[in-house]
Design an enzyme around this catalytic site. Structure first.
Site, short mmCIF file in Angstrom:
data_model
loop_
_atom_site.label_atom_id
_atom_site.label_comp_id
_atom_site.label_asym_id
_atom_site.label_seq_id
_atom_site.Cartn_x
_atom_site.Cartn_y
_atom_site.Cartn_z
N ASN A 183 -11.23 56.34 -27.88
CA ASN A 183 -10.92 56.21 -26.41
C ASN A 183 -9.40 55.60 -26.25
OD1 ASN A 183 -11.15 55.25 -23.85
ND2 ASN A 183 -12.95 53.70 -24.39
N LYS B 292 -8.36 54.79 -23.42
CA LYS B 292 -8.29 53.86 -22.27
C LYS B 292 -7.23 54.02 -21.18
CE LYS B 292 -11.09 50.62 -24.87
NZ LYS B 292 -11.65 49.28 -24.82
N HIS C 191 -18.79 53.12 -19.92
CA HIS C 191 -18.21 52.12 -20.55
C HIS C 191 -18.24 50.90 -19.94
CE1 HIS C 191 -15.01 50.01 -22.75
NE2 HIS C 191 -15.23 51.08 -23.82
N GLU D 41 -16.26 48.62 -19.67
CA GLU D 41 -15.00 48.25 -18.66
C GLU D 41 -15.37 48.98 -17.44
OE1 GLU D 41 -12.04 49.50 -21.29
OE2 GLU D 41 -12.46 47.97 -22.89
N GLU E 114 -22.07 49.54 -27.84
CA GLU E 114 -20.72 48.72 -28.09
C GLU E 114 -21.15 47.39 -27.43
OE1 GLU E 114 -17.08 51.40 -27.91
OE2 GLU E 114 -17.51 51.06 -25.90
N GLY F 80 -12.21 44.98 -28.41
CA GLY F 80 -11.15 44.72 -28.22
C GLY F 80 -10.61 43.40 -28.86
N SER G 199 -14.16 47.07 -31.86
CA SER G 199 -12.99 46.69 -33.01
C SER G 199 -13.28 47.63 -34.21
CB SER G 199 -13.34 45.12 -33.23
OG SER G 199 -12.75 44.35 -32.04
P1 PGA Z 1 -11.87 48.65 -29.47
O1 PGA Z 1 -12.50 49.43 -28.27
O2 PGA Z 1 -11.94 49.66 -30.67
O3 PGA Z 1 -10.36 48.59 -29.17
O4 PGA Z 1 -12.63 47.36 -29.54
C1 PGA Z 1 -13.71 50.19 -28.30
C2 PGA Z 1 -14.20 50.71 -26.88
O5 PGA Z 1 -13.93 50.13 -26.07
O6 PGA Z 1 -14.64 51.91 -26.93
#
Ligand code: PGA
Length: 242
Positions: free
Chosen positions: A9, A11, A98, A100, A168, A174, A206
Site C-alpha cells: 500500500n 498510500k 483502511h 486512515e 491491521e 507506521g 509495520s
Molecule cells: P505500515 O502500513 O506497514 O507502514 O505500518 C501498513 C498499512 O497501513 O497498510
C-alpha cells in the site's frame, strides 16, 4: 502450500519516476533469484499511477490495486473515483476501510460495506480492513471491536463472494510496533472462524523484512499488507521471499 498475498500500500507516496525505478529494481532482483511460487504480488499505488503501474508491472507478475473507491456507480461526486474506472485502468483489487480512511474521512463500517459491494459488482476484489486502536486493545476490547467491524463491513453479497480481509491493529501502523506472533495468531484464528475460512486474512502494521517470515509462517495468515516497506523494491522483495 497455499498462496499468500503480498500486498503493498503505497498510500500518498511516489510519482511516475518511482514506478519506473521500482520496476527496474524489481526486475534485476528477480533475475538474480526468483521468488517462491507461493507469493502473489500486489501493489496499490495512488489512483493517478494505476494505469502506468499496470503497464510497468505487467511482465513482472505484480498485480495492481487501488486504495479506495466510491460506493456510488457514477455521477456527480466530485473527486471520487468509481470502481468501474479502477477496473478499466487495470486494478484487480481495491483496499476499502483502511484505518486512515476510517479516521481522516470518518468512514463508518456501513460505508465500507457499500464500497466493498460496489467493488465486487465491478469485478474487483475488495481488501476489507479492520483493526482496533491502542485504547481498545489495552481495555481488552480488541475482539469485540473486530467482530463489530467485520459484521458491519461485510455485506451479504461480500460474504458470499470473493473478498480479502486485512487485520491491521491501528497502533501497529507506521509505528514500527508489530503485534506479537501470539496476538496475530489469536486474532487471525478468531477472524477465520467468524468468516468460516472463506477468505484469506492478511496482517498489516509495520511488516518489515525482519519480521515478515515469522508472520507469514502462521497458517492463519493469508498474506501481508505492507505500507512503508513496500515503497522500495528491495524491502518488498525481501518480504515476498518468505
Ligand atoms: P505500515 O502500513 O506497514 O507502514 O505500518 C501498513 C498499512 O497501513 O497498510
Amino acid at each position: 502450500m497455499v498462496k499468500k498475498l503480498i500486498a503493498g500500500n503505497w498510500k500518498m507516496n511516489h510519482q511516475t519516476a518511482d514506478v519506473e525505478t521500482f520496476a527496474r529494481d524489481w526486475k534485476s532482483l528477480i533475475e538474480k533469484k526468483a521468488l517462491p511460487s507461493e507469493a502473489m504480488l500486489l501493489i496499490c499505488p495512488p489512483h493517478p499511477l494505476l494505469s502506468f503501474a499496470k503497464l510497468s508491472f505487467q511482465d513482472l507478475k505484480i498485480a495492481v490495486g487501488a486504495q479506495d473507491c466510491s460506493s456510488e456507480k457514477s455521477g456527480a461526486y466530485t473527486g471520487d473515483v468509481a470502481a468501474s474506472l479502477l477496473k478499466d485502468v487495470g486494478a484487480s483489487y481495491v483496499i476499502v476501510g483502511h484505518s486512515e480512511r476510517r479516521q481522516y474521512h470518518s468512514e463508518s463500517s456501513h460505508v465500507v460495506a457499500s464500497k466493498a459491494y460496489r467493488a465486487l459488482e465491478m469485478g474487483l476484489t475488495p481488501i476489507i480492513c479492520v483493526g482496533e486502536n491502542l485504547e481498545q486493545r489495552e481495555q481488552g476490547q480488541a475482539f469485540d471491536v473486530i467482530l463489530q467491524q467485520l459484521s458491519e463491513s461485510l455485506t451479504e453479497r461480500a460474504a458470499g463472494d470473493k473478498c480479502v480481509i486485512a487485520y491491521e491493529p491501528i497502533w501497529a501502523i507506521g509505528t514500527g510496533r508489530t503485534a506479537s506472533l501470539e496476538d496475530i495468531e489469536s486474532m487471525h484464528q478468531f477472524i477465520c472462524d467468524k468468516i468460516q475460512n472463506r477468505f484469506p486474512v492478511l496482517y498489516g502494521g509495520s511488516v518489515k523484512p525482519d519480521n515478515a517470515k515469522g508472520i507469514l509462517a502462521l497458517e492463519s495468515v493469508g498474506g501481508v499488507l505492507v505500507g512503508g516497506a513496500s515503497l522500495e523494491a528491495s524491502s518488498f522483495y525481501q518480504i515476498a521471499s518468505f
